[in-house]
Design an enzyme around this catalytic site. Structure first.
Site, PDB file in Angstrom:
ATOM      1  N   TYR A 436      -2.808   1.757  -5.929  1.00  0.00           N
ATOM      2  CA  TYR A 436      -3.889   2.076  -4.821  1.00  0.00           C
ATOM      3  C   TYR A 436      -5.237   2.090  -5.683  1.00  0.00           C
ATOM      4  CZ  TYR A 436      -3.345   7.358  -5.329  1.00  0.00           C
ATOM      5  OH  TYR A 436      -2.945   8.322  -5.662  1.00  0.00           O
ATOM      6  N   GLU A 437      -6.245   2.077  -4.996  1.00  0.00           N
ATOM      7  CA  GLU A 437      -7.838   1.955  -5.555  1.00  0.00           C
ATOM      8  C   GLU A 437      -7.759   0.382  -6.389  1.00  0.00           C
ATOM      9  OE1 GLU A 437     -10.775   3.109  -5.295  1.00  0.00           O
ATOM     10  OE2 GLU A 437     -10.242   4.809  -4.027  1.00  0.00           O
ATOM     11  N   GLY A 438      -7.108  -0.456  -6.085  1.00  0.00           N
ATOM     12  CA  GLY A 438      -7.126  -1.579  -6.687  1.00  0.00           C
ATOM     13  C   GLY A 438      -5.950  -1.703  -7.787  1.00  0.00           C
TER      14      GLY A 438
END
Lengths: 584, 584
Positions: A436-438
């Site tokens: 997550y978050e890229g």
């Protein structure tokens, strides 16, 4: 038994002696009056909360999970009370602007706080995890009316917040988003669409939830340049429920205490935050901090896995060790901490955690300097440093955290596979931080393709100069310089090779990120060595701490020093063609 | 959606073209009349069972888990019926002696069978997983009375079996076992003690369970030389229940369909299998096959992860790829199978799975030759080869299986973290294979300390000669020879260095095992390349299969060829002192 001991001693060492943060704070008016002892006291209180309130809820929360019923979500027992205590302690507002009710402390201390929260209970930490980002977003972009209505409650944490980005068909590629926002007569928008993987989309921890939703205004262009950001509250200002529904929560590998929600917006009322079609830019503002915080989760996993593995290994006796400390009593079986394979695992976990802490805190310090240093040149240099450090911290530390937990599990042998031991939960919880978050693959592309190659490696060169200066005076300084030089040559080769093979940097990106990460870890350890030697030379009382630090610095150089050349050679190998796959 | 496609084409390639097994069978009277087509038909039927009966039970079995109530264990829905079908199909007896009711087929085919079972449903496969070992143990060591009573039913699988080794304080170190066996007037023994981590210790799949229990006879010496093996049935010959109780089942990270039991023997009646105090030797007989089977589980995880990841990547569209196949249609987003990072992951999974299959099947073939070749010299050489290959297959393939599944999860991004996708279960299920049947750390010590160093590397040298011969004619044969030579030099260095630092090989063991494993994988790929080229030269119809094989051989050499030098350099690095850790 599993427990979490906040690494306050090491944090203080990194903050005061490695980063010399108190001297840096003294330069910045925003942190006037903040000294080493005050910072240490803040961290001690944060550690107490993490260890005493959150850690005991971690295992039980994993077993209980979240319950969904008719659109309502119940969090595991104890979560709500812990969150109330968190708000009452003022922790959400730690690094927020005092004018908005914040405490105005540095991001660096907030980083240490979140490292401890995630180490103690990653699942619970998901709920307040997005608060600071929402605060920054509203602080910078919201209209005065919206700020008036929402900012104080988001700052204090009285109302929790979400980021609603992902849709079923649009994860890494936000340009594919379909959720739409239609203007209403009163200046608000009607938001319609379905979002998935929304952490804390629904729960029972706070009375209202402030959703920040990426959507497309009518007539907006396709792709990421047509996305706008809207604030959509769960409860409307008049107390009625907005048309926001939680349709389900996901059954996940880990983080079972965190409600991952499928959300449906059915013409829900929302207000624009920032300019139309500039939603992604408004969100990117908080990207560095958010990605740093994910890296800190990895650091927390590494730390808590290593310290529990060490405690277990010191107690568990199995077979005789081939060598024992002088004076050790003969026994039919030795503590496994004496066995070489276990020792190697434990040293690795410690060296990775402590080196990783320096790296992550460097990034946090750069964010503080970029925001608050009075000298513009310092601010700009710090911003460049933060831009490069962030993807490395995010990708490298989440990987080290997950792999470290997985490796630590082996210390318990078969017992590690059982829930009650605690370690298998960390393996499960830590995996998603790589996504997550890229995703980490995207971090690698962000680093190499967007931040290193476009200026021919100039900005990276400055980071490497800075890292090399950090390592000055270390016993292996020359080898480090050679490593940094090899990295520069690698960038030159990539710049040159890209002309004839534009795909090469994409194939090489992951190894390149790791090469840079390993070089930075080596410099972090070199700096730690220098600081520890200085403390010993000055007659520091706590000699055991500093001597152990020097042992780990040696371990890093001797046992882990092969990682940088290995990654550089993998970059070189990835020049080879990588055909498209025959698909089934 | 997740499903399992038995890799029958590749299995046939490995069995027929890489191993030339049909020619080897023709030399062995035990396998008279077995030809390539018969073997392929057996595998096709096995694959059908795995894919159609077992695979659909895998995800649901993980969610349902096993239920314990008042000492009885209920397995997940469908498990019992699947097991009845497995017995009716004659699968437990595949590689058993026809005189005992077996089908007398080679271990090689049994290996392929178990690869498919584990890939389709590892949890279910735990139940029959110990049957063949119990068969071998009883076949070789039991008294005629015991054989008469138990062998046929264990051979057919009508009764399932366990191995009761571990106790709470005795895992890797069996010398610490406390369970005791006291002689009774009728020649039987009363067995008393508590065992943990007993797979299938209690369940509802078969009417009786045959426990093989390691225990200590009264007056037996301490340590592993005082252990005896006893057969303790759940149900006595007269139909009464024996004093064997299942007190609990473990809550585990994975393999939730497999009941991992805490067993209590309360003066339970048992009979000695083999000589008193020679229990470990009796069990060691089946060690090579058991460890090979654990390696096959890792292979199964790798295979099923890779094929599902490829299918998903071919369907899921996200962002544009930096390069596309000629003639690909323009689209706002490309299938992620075109993205370089995903391609690299998928090629890696395929190269590891197919190389690992050759390696594992080499070991299985060595077991067949060691048992059945008419020429004693061939038997002895095969035995030596099996002894060295076994720990490598066990440790390397379980690690590749777990890491491969973990890496594959990333192909799904956030979706991979959700249970219904299927991959996160493989990550959880696969972890324990690195621990049980002798942890991977113990495999590494077994290999280097017990099998390589004692004869100064002589036996290993023969294996390397053999592996080098396999690679003859490959396009990178010279580089492979250099790699094998570097490995020999590494052994020489270890032999020499051990004199002054006896702990060094313990510190180096894990890297050494991987170095040998990587060298063998490279030779396996070289052999595969030669076989594929030969098939193409002979005008084989299935050109797509062979050309894809050659692409993967190139990928292995170009992208993964750095693993051997990296591991050798780590062995060298581990000369550095590894201090004892300061404990908290």
């Amino acid at each position: 038994m599993w427990h979490y001991e906040p690494p306050l001693r090491d944090m203080r060492f990194v903050v005061d002696e490695v980063l010399a943060a108190p001297a840096a704070w003294a330069r910045m008016p925003a942190f006037e009056g903040l000294d080493s002892d005050t910072a240490a006291e803040v961290l001690a209180q944060a550690g107490k909360f993490a260890a005493e309130v959150l850690a005991p809820l971690n295992g039980p929360g994993d077993l209980a999970g979240c319950q969904w019923r008719d659109g309502e979500v119940t969090t595991p027992p104890g979560y709500r009370a812990a969150y109330q205590a968190f708000v009452e302690g003022g922790w959400p507002a730690l690094a927020c602007d005092p004018e908005c009710g914040g405490q105005g402390l540095p991001q660096l201390l907030n980083a240490a706080l979140y490292e401890m929260l995630a180490a103690a209970n990653h699942g619970w930490t998901m709920y307040p995890g997005l608060l600071h980002g929402a605060y920054e977003c509203l602080h910078a972009h919201a209209t005065p009316e919206l700020r008036e209505r929402y900012l104080a409650k988001v700052t204090s944490g009285e109302w929790l917040s979400t980021m609603c980005l992902t849709e079923a068909h649009a994860g890494s590629d936000l340009g594919l988003l379909r959720t739409k926002a239609e203007p209403q007569a009163d200046g608000s928008f009607a938001v319609t669409g379905s979002k998935i993987f929304i952490s804390g989309g629904e729960h029972d921890l706070s009375d209202n939830i402030v959703h920040l939703v990426l959507a497309r205004l009518a007539g907006a262009p396709m792709g990421t340049k047509g996305l706008s950001l809207l604030l959509v509250p769960k409860v409307m200002p008049d107390g009625s429920r907005n048309a926001v529904h939680c349709d389900a929560i996901e059954k996940k590998m880990g983080l079972k205490g965190s409600a991952t929600c499928a959300m449906r917006f059915e013409g829900a009322t929302g207000w624009l935050v920032g300019e139309p079609n500039r939603g992604l830019a408004a969100m990117f503002l908080m990207m560095n901090a958010a990605r740093l915080h994910v890296g800190l989760q990895g650091l927390g996993h590494l730390e808590v896995s290593g310290q529990n593995a060490l405690r277990y290994a010191a107690e568990r006796a199995q077979s005789r060790a081939p060598r024992r400390p002088e004076g050790a009593e003969a026994a039919v079986a030795d503590p496994i901490v004496l066995h070489p394979a276990i020792r190697r695992t434990l040293w690795t976990l410690q060296a990775r955690a402590e080196g990783g802490r320096v790296l992550a805190y460097w990034a946090a310090q750069a964010l503080d300097e970029a925001a608050c240093d009075p000298d513009e040149a310092v601010r700009r240099a710090a911003e460049d440093r933060a831009a490069l450090l962030t993807p490395v911290v995010k990708a490298l530390l989440t990987e080290l955290g997950h792999e470290g937990a997985d490796q630590a599990l082996g210390v318990w042998g078969g017992h590690g596979y059982i829930h009650e031991t605690g370690i298998e939960q960390v393996v499960r919880d830590s995996r998603v931080a790589m996504i997550y978050e890229g995703s980490n693959e995207i971090q690698a592309i962000d680093l190499l393709l967007r931040k290193v190659l476009p200026d021919g490696g100039a900005r990276l060169g400055q980071l490497l100069d800075w890292a090399g200066a950090q390592a000055e005076g270390a016993s292996n300084a020359q080898r480090l310089r050679q490593g940094l030089q090899a990295l520069r040559e690698c960038v030159d080769a990539l710049v040159e090779g890209t002309a004839s093979d534009p795909e090469w940097p994409y194939r090489a990106a992951d190894d390149f990120l790791h090469a840079l990460g390993e070089a930075l870890l080596a410099c972090a350890w070199a700096r730690s060595e220098v600081a520890a030697k200085a403390a010993l030379a000055e007659g520091a009382a706590d000699t055991a701490f500093y001597e152990a630090k020097l042992q780990r610095a040696r371990f890093q150089a001797e046992y882990l020093g092969g990682e940088l050349p290995r990654r550089l050679s993998s970059v070189e190998r990835s020049r080879a063609e990588l055909p498209f796959l025959p698909t089934p």
